[in-house]
Design a protein around this motif. Structure first.
Motif: not given
Lengths: 228, 247
Positions: A155-156, A159, A163-165, A169, A172-173, A176-179, B140, B161
């Motif tokens: 999904v990310f 997403i 986006a740029r970068m 990205l 980064v997305l 943290i969600v996978l903590t 972004l 989450d």
């Protein structure tokens, strides 16, 4: 109109065929994980006891980074070839596209993991035997953890493709969600490498709930990502 | 597009709301510093609790509001839901930052350390990072409609989450030795302390509402500006075109 699963399987077959022809995604991923595993030894020089304690964490950090990098092409490849529009025009549910790609990514990453597990065990002097108390539970943890990783990750990837970068990205997305996945999978893997091996039930419950929650969320909200 | 953008003008309500919240803050601050009884073991430093904990609760309220707005945007496709979502997330992040700053200020004298990887601290940090990522994602993506969709989906994922993060971190911490024992947690609050606490929370909720409203209005103004400059560009283009055809 195909049913959801047949159309998802068609997408899956397409992804597998594409990968089978080039093999670039799998080779790069496997080399990447191997590199992380080797570099870890240079930076920490762990003793046998330490590798047993840290092994699970290291392995999952390597898988997580590999996953967050290898998921990226699954949508950017469509973008650069302008084929996503064609996929979207197909008379299938948008979720089928996501599900097909999710399953393909799951198989790719799982394949890479299973291939690298023995290599890792050799390098860090960890035993994968006995089968019933170590390797099978470990495979279960790999299955559940990897599924959670790719269900959020696919999904990310959809997403970040807008986006740029985007290359930067997606990790980064995702990371943290996978903590919850990292914590439960790494701790479970470490306990399975310990003597005697032990599979903490909480880890399985957490991994399973992550998988269920994120797959359901992908099913409910993922289709919006395919709108033009 | 402009029809579904209720642009709130400055009203008498706003003129009254800001001083009302300011007055509440004065009263709450006074109550927290002078009315509430001094905690027996920690002393005056405990008074930071009256702003630390309500800030955390307020951040949760703001994030929950953002979550609702994210879902509403995906279902209804009205721009104002997107504006509300970003406003709530930003204000929630600000309150979460307050929590992360006031926490170590309290921890240093009481625990002797600024930071520890305790379950609650770590969960708050991960929460903060999740919403930081959400706002980063928004910067972004250029196309407003696309940005609204992808950030709504990510916002929903991030919010879902949070309970999983909390449960896994709590489990992770019980697996490891605890460096610090935050004693007396289950002991409950003295009634006067409770009343001061709720007063402080009310003040912070008022501030939250005020900030979200201002931030929302800013988003409206930005949108209006973008539309106007687009219209102006069009008019210039048309003017040039007609000028060329005349000559």
């Amino acid at each position: 109109m195909f049913s959801l699963f047949t159309s998802a399987l068609t997408i899956l077959a397409k992804e597998l065929r594409l990968e089978f022809r080039t093999r670039e995604l799998l080779t790069t991923t496997i080399v990447f994980v191997l590199m992380v595993v080797v570099l870890f030894s240079f930076t920490f020089e762990p003793t046998a006891a330490e590798s047993r304690r840290l092994g699970g964490g290291l392995l999952w950090i390597a898988f997580l980074f590999a996953g967050s990098l290898m998921l990226h092409p699954s949508f950017t490849r469509e973008h650069s070839n302008d084929t996503l529009a064609a996929l979207r025009l197909a008379p299938i549910e948008p979720f089928a596209i996501l599900l097909g790609k999710l399953l393909a990514n799951f198989l790719f990453l799982l394949f890479a993991e299973l291939l690298l597990l023995p290599v890792f065990a050799v390098f860090y002097d960890l035993s994968l035997l006995p089968l019933t108390t170590r390797l099978f539970p470990l495979t279960l943890v790999l299955l559940l953890g990897t599924f959670g990783l790719v269900s959020a990750g696919t999904v990310f990837a959809a997403i970040s493709a807008h986006a740029r970068m985007r290359e930067l990205l997606l990790p980064v997305l995702l990371l943290i969600v996978l903590t919850p996945v990292l914590i439960s999978a790494a701790l479970a893997t470490s306990s399975l490498f310990a003597d005697p091996p032990e599979l903490p039930r909480t880890a399985l419950v957490l991994l399973l709930s992550f998988d269920v929650v994120f797959l359901t969320a992908a099913w409910l909200f993922g289709e919006y990502l395919f709108e033009e | 597009m402009a029809s579904n953008s209720p642009s709130p003008q400055r009203s008498t309500f706003d003129l009254l709301a800001a001083p009302a919240v300011a007055a509440m803050f004065l009263v709450a601050g006074y109550a927290a510093l002078f009315v509430a009884p001094t905690e027996r073991t920690m002393g005056d430093i405990q008074r930071i609790f009256y702003f630390h904990v309500p800030s955390a609760w307020t951040a949760f309220v703001a994030f929950f509001l953002g979550f609702i707005a994210n879902i509403a945007y995906l279902l209804r496709r009205r721009q104002y839901w997107d504006w509300l979502a970003v406003s709530a997330a930003e204000v929630g992040l600000a309150f979460c930052t307050v929590v992360l700053i006031t926490g170590p200020m309290w921890a240093r004298p009481v625990w002797g350390i600024w930071w520890t990887w305790d379950a609650r601290l770590t969960s708050t940090l991960v929460l903060w990072l999740l919403y930081l990522t959400y706002l980063l994602l928004r910067t972004l993506v250029d196309d407003p409609a696309r940005r609204a969709i992808v950030s709504a989906v990510f916002g929903i994922f991030a919010f879902l989450d949070v309970p999983l993060v909390y449960m896994s971190i709590r489990w992770w911490r019980t697996q490891h030795p605890q460096p610090v024992i935050a004693g007396g947690e289950g002991s409950g609050l003295e009634p006067l302390m409770w009343r001061v606490f709720l007063l402080c929370w009310a003040a912070l909720l008022g501030l939250m509402a005020l900030l979200i409203r201002q931030r929302y209005r800013l988003e409206c103004a930005r949108h209006e500006l973008a539309e106007l400059s687009l219209a102006a560009d069009e008019r210039v283009a048309v003017g040039k075109g007609s000028g060329l055809s005349n000559s």
